[in-house]
Design a protein around this motif. Structure first.
Motif, PDB file in Angstrom:
ATOM      1  N   GLU A 150      16.632 -21.659  24.404  1.00  0.00           N
ATOM      2  CA  GLU A 150      16.300 -22.529  24.358  1.00  0.00           C
ATOM      3  C   GLU A 150      16.681 -24.112  24.428  1.00  0.00           C
ATOM      4  O   GLU A 150      15.234 -25.125  24.591  1.00  0.00           O
ATOM      5  CB  GLU A 150      15.418 -22.546  22.544  1.00  0.00           C
ATOM      6  CG  GLU A 150      14.429 -22.015  22.434  1.00  0.00           C
ATOM      7  CD  GLU A 150      14.514 -21.330  20.790  1.00  0.00           C
ATOM      8  OE1 GLU A 150      15.222 -21.765  20.023  1.00  0.00           O
ATOM      9  OE2 GLU A 150      14.026 -20.279  19.956  1.00  0.00           O
ATOM     10  N   SER A 151      17.814 -24.391  24.677  1.00  0.00           N
ATOM     11  CA  SER A 151      18.412 -25.412  24.674  1.00  0.00           C
ATOM     12  C   SER A 151      18.652 -25.845  26.259  1.00  0.00           C
ATOM     13  O   SER A 151      19.006 -26.756  25.846  1.00  0.00           O
ATOM     14  CB  SER A 151      20.462 -24.773  24.152  1.00  0.00           C
ATOM     15  OG  SER A 151      20.933 -24.487  25.270  1.00  0.00           O
ATOM     16  N   GLU A 155      23.414 -20.877  13.744  1.00  0.00           N
ATOM     17  CA  GLU A 155      22.868 -21.309  15.186  1.00  0.00           C
ATOM     18  C   GLU A 155      23.095 -22.502  15.521  1.00  0.00           C
ATOM     19  O   GLU A 155      23.189 -23.195  16.263  1.00  0.00           O
ATOM     20  CB  GLU A 155      21.244 -20.591  14.563  1.00  0.00           C
ATOM     21  CG  GLU A 155      20.643 -21.325  15.982  1.00  0.00           C
ATOM     22  CD  GLU A 155      18.749 -20.708  15.342  1.00  0.00           C
ATOM     23  OE1 GLU A 155      18.153 -21.820  15.730  1.00  0.00           O
ATOM     24  OE2 GLU A 155      19.416 -19.395  14.291  1.00  0.00           O
ATOM     25  N   ARG A 173      26.774 -12.969  12.689  1.00  0.00           N
ATOM     26  CA  ARG A 173      26.532 -14.214  13.333  1.00  0.00           C
ATOM     27  C   ARG A 173      27.086 -15.411  13.486  1.00  0.00           C
ATOM     28  O   ARG A 173      28.447 -15.112  12.927  1.00  0.00           O
ATOM     29  CB  ARG A 173      24.996 -14.385  13.202  1.00  0.00           C
ATOM     30  CG  ARG A 173      24.437 -13.185  12.547  1.00  0.00           C
ATOM     31  CD  ARG A 173      23.395 -12.852  13.574  1.00  0.00           C
ATOM     32  NE  ARG A 173      22.060 -12.019  13.585  1.00  0.00           N
ATOM     33  CZ  ARG A 173      21.992 -10.497  12.895  1.00  0.00           C
ATOM     34  NH1 ARG A 173      24.047  -9.874  12.958  1.00  0.00           N
ATOM     35  NH2 ARG A 173      21.526  -9.799  12.959  1.00  0.00           N
ATOM     36  N   VAL A 178      25.817 -22.956  17.692  1.00  0.00           N
ATOM     37  CA  VAL A 178      25.798 -22.997  19.012  1.00  0.00           C
ATOM     38  C   VAL A 178      24.803 -23.786  19.979  1.00  0.00           C
ATOM     39  O   VAL A 178      24.456 -24.313  21.086  1.00  0.00           O
ATOM     40  CB  VAL A 178      25.126 -21.224  18.886  1.00  0.00           C
ATOM     41  CG1 VAL A 178      24.098 -21.043  20.005  1.00  0.00           C
ATOM     42  CG2 VAL A 178      25.707 -19.907  18.552  1.00  0.00           C
ATOM     43  N   ARG A 179      23.531 -23.991  19.136  1.00  0.00           N
ATOM     44  CA  ARG A 179      22.481 -24.443  19.585  1.00  0.00           C
ATOM     45  C   ARG A 179      23.375 -26.454  19.986  1.00  0.00           C
ATOM     46  O   ARG A 179      23.285 -26.882  20.697  1.00  0.00           O
ATOM     47  CB  ARG A 179      21.591 -25.004  18.838  1.00  0.00           C
ATOM     48  CG  ARG A 179      20.452 -23.881  18.282  1.00  0.00           C
ATOM     49  CD  ARG A 179      19.595 -25.107  17.971  1.00  0.00           C
ATOM     50  NE  ARG A 179      18.178 -23.142  17.809  1.00  0.00           N
ATOM     51  CZ  ARG A 179      17.575 -23.472  18.305  1.00  0.00           C
ATOM     52  NH1 ARG A 179      17.007 -24.095  19.368  1.00  0.00           N
ATOM     53  NH2 ARG A 179      16.734 -22.494  18.371  1.00  0.00           N
ATOM     54  N   CYS A 215      27.001 -11.175  20.139  1.00  0.00           N
ATOM     55  CA  CYS A 215      26.407 -12.847  20.818  1.00  0.00           C
ATOM     56  C   CYS A 215      25.139 -12.851  21.608  1.00  0.00           C
ATOM     57  O   CYS A 215      24.493 -13.479  21.962  1.00  0.00           O
ATOM     58  CB  CYS A 215      27.071 -12.772  22.134  1.00  0.00           C
ATOM     59  SG  CYS A 215      29.022 -13.308  21.963  1.00  0.00           S
ATOM     60  N   HIS A 258      22.913 -12.453  19.387  1.00  0.00           N
ATOM     61  CA  HIS A 258      21.889 -12.900  18.475  1.00  0.00           C
ATOM     62  C   HIS A 258      21.762 -14.147  19.165  1.00  0.00           C
ATOM     63  O   HIS A 258      20.629 -15.085  18.543  1.00  0.00           O
ATOM     64  CB  HIS A 258      22.111 -13.027  17.068  1.00  0.00           C
ATOM     65  CG  HIS A 258      22.209 -11.379  16.656  1.00  0.00           C
ATOM     66  ND1 HIS A 258      20.294 -10.685  16.559  1.00  0.00           N
ATOM     67  CD2 HIS A 258      23.226 -10.219  16.596  1.00  0.00           C
ATOM     68  CE1 HIS A 258      21.109  -9.337  16.051  1.00  0.00           C
ATOM     69  NE2 HIS A 258      22.757  -9.334  15.971  1.00  0.00           N
ATOM     70  N   ALA A 259      22.594 -14.842  19.847  1.00  0.00           N
ATOM     71  CA  ALA A 259      22.645 -16.322  20.021  1.00  0.00           C
ATOM     72  C   ALA A 259      21.835 -16.193  21.209  1.00  0.00           C
ATOM     73  O   ALA A 259      21.737 -17.652  21.994  1.00  0.00           O
ATOM     74  CB  ALA A 259      24.202 -17.019  20.426  1.00  0.00           C
ATOM     75  N   ALA A 315      18.610 -19.326  20.592  1.00  0.00           N
ATOM     76  CA  ALA A 315      19.331 -20.644  20.649  1.00  0.00           C
ATOM     77  C   ALA A 315      19.344 -20.920  21.995  1.00  0.00           C
ATOM     78  O   ALA A 315      19.452 -21.866  22.668  1.00  0.00           O
ATOM     79  CB  ALA A 315      19.689 -20.627  19.781  1.00  0.00           C
TER      80      ALA A 315
END
Length: 311
Positions: free
Chosen positions: A155-156, A125, A122, A128-129, A146, A148-149, A152
């Protein structure tokens, strides 16, 4: 919120070993003498996109997992030498590697070492954010981990693009990327009906633009519900290698999009950059610069207008 990164590139960092072979497919033989050499250099899909974006003047940052190994050192050196920001998450399995067999006509056969990643890998998170919230756009490679990202990133609030490469339109692995991104690139090579796949991406996902590249036949562009063809651009020098052409197309298209150009113009940028990439040997890492891109766009537009007048 400060957006001091133009494009955050996720995934696709690694090294390729390049072998120029006399023909593809390569007939079985006990051995071949390779007088052009066998060379290993940094650069896989995410690296090439990051290099292309940076050459066009966009502030670029790359996030991926890298091993503490000589291959990882090559990737780190590439980013350092090109002035590309890099956040490297430790990868105990080692840096991604591939072998590319390249034929005399520039076609390639890639052999990917999938042992360099694990299903539980992973990207952190929080990292990533933080990077996404500092970016105008995120380009996501389809390499593990990627997918799994993607939540996030979504949502950003950052816009997202991805390249599905030679997706056949059916493999479920690609679907999270295809249906989450705002801009989707893919190759038409494995598609029996490119338009059907492109429209399905729009219908099932969030894509505003879908581009299917088709090599010497140009590209298909789906934007605002209309499918148009982008003509191929003649390379400025002999074609020696197709490796990285799709990445160059994506980088130049994103440059156009982020500088306010409409989809058709951005796709022309991509076609010109992709044609340039085909003239660069796989053993080198070189991307078209902004001044050269604009000069070739002007020349192409002038020639196209002259041809229209002649008709």
């Amino acid at each position: 919120m400060s957006r001091d990164i133009d494009v955050l590139v996720l995934g696709g960092a690694g090294v390729d070993t390049i072998v120029y072979v006399p023909e593809l497919p390569l007939p079985y033989a006990d051995s071949y003498m390779i007088d052009s050499g066998i060379r290993t250099r940094a650069g896989q899909t995410g690296d090439f996109v990051a290099v292309g974006l940076t050459a066009l003047g966009l502030r670029t940052h790359h996030l991926d997992m890298l091993g503490d190994d000589p291959e990882g050192d090559l990737v780190r050196a590439l980013h350092r030498d090109r002035g590309i920001g890099l956040t490297a998450v430790p990868q105990p399995a080692g840096t991604k590697r591939a072998v590319n067999l390249v034929g005399p006509d520039g076609r390639r056969l890639s052999l990917y070492d999938v042992s360099r990643s694990h299903p539980q890998d992973r990207l952190p998170e929080a990292t990533v954010r933080e990077l996404a919230e500092s970016s105008r756009h995120a380009h996501v490679s389809i390499t593990q981990p990627c997918a799994h990202a993607l939540p996030a990133l979504r949502e950003s609030g950052v816009s997202i693009s991805t390249d599905l490469h030679d997706w056949d339109g059916e493999n479920p692995y690609h679907e999270p990327f295809a249906y989450t991104a705002d801009v989707v690139f893919l190759s038409a090579a494995a598609l029996t009906d490119p338009e059907r796949t492109m429209r399905r991406i729009v219908e099932r996902g969030r894509a505003e633009v879908v581009v299917a590249t088709a090599g010497a036949e140009g590209a298909h562009l789906l934007a605002d519900g209309e499918l148009t063809r982008i003509p191929a651009v003649a390379p400025p020098a002999p074609v020696v290698d197709s490796n990285g052409a799709g990445d160059a197309f994506a980088a130049a298209f994103l440059y156009g999009r982020l500088t306010g150009e409409p989809p058709h113009r951005s796709a022309l940028y991509g076609a010109i950059a992709g044609a340039h990439a085909c003239t660069v040997p796989s053993t080198e890492t070189d991307a078209i610069g902004r001044d050269t891109l604009h000069a070739r766009v002007t020349g192409f537009s002038s020639a196209e207008e002259a041809g229209t007048r002649a008709l």
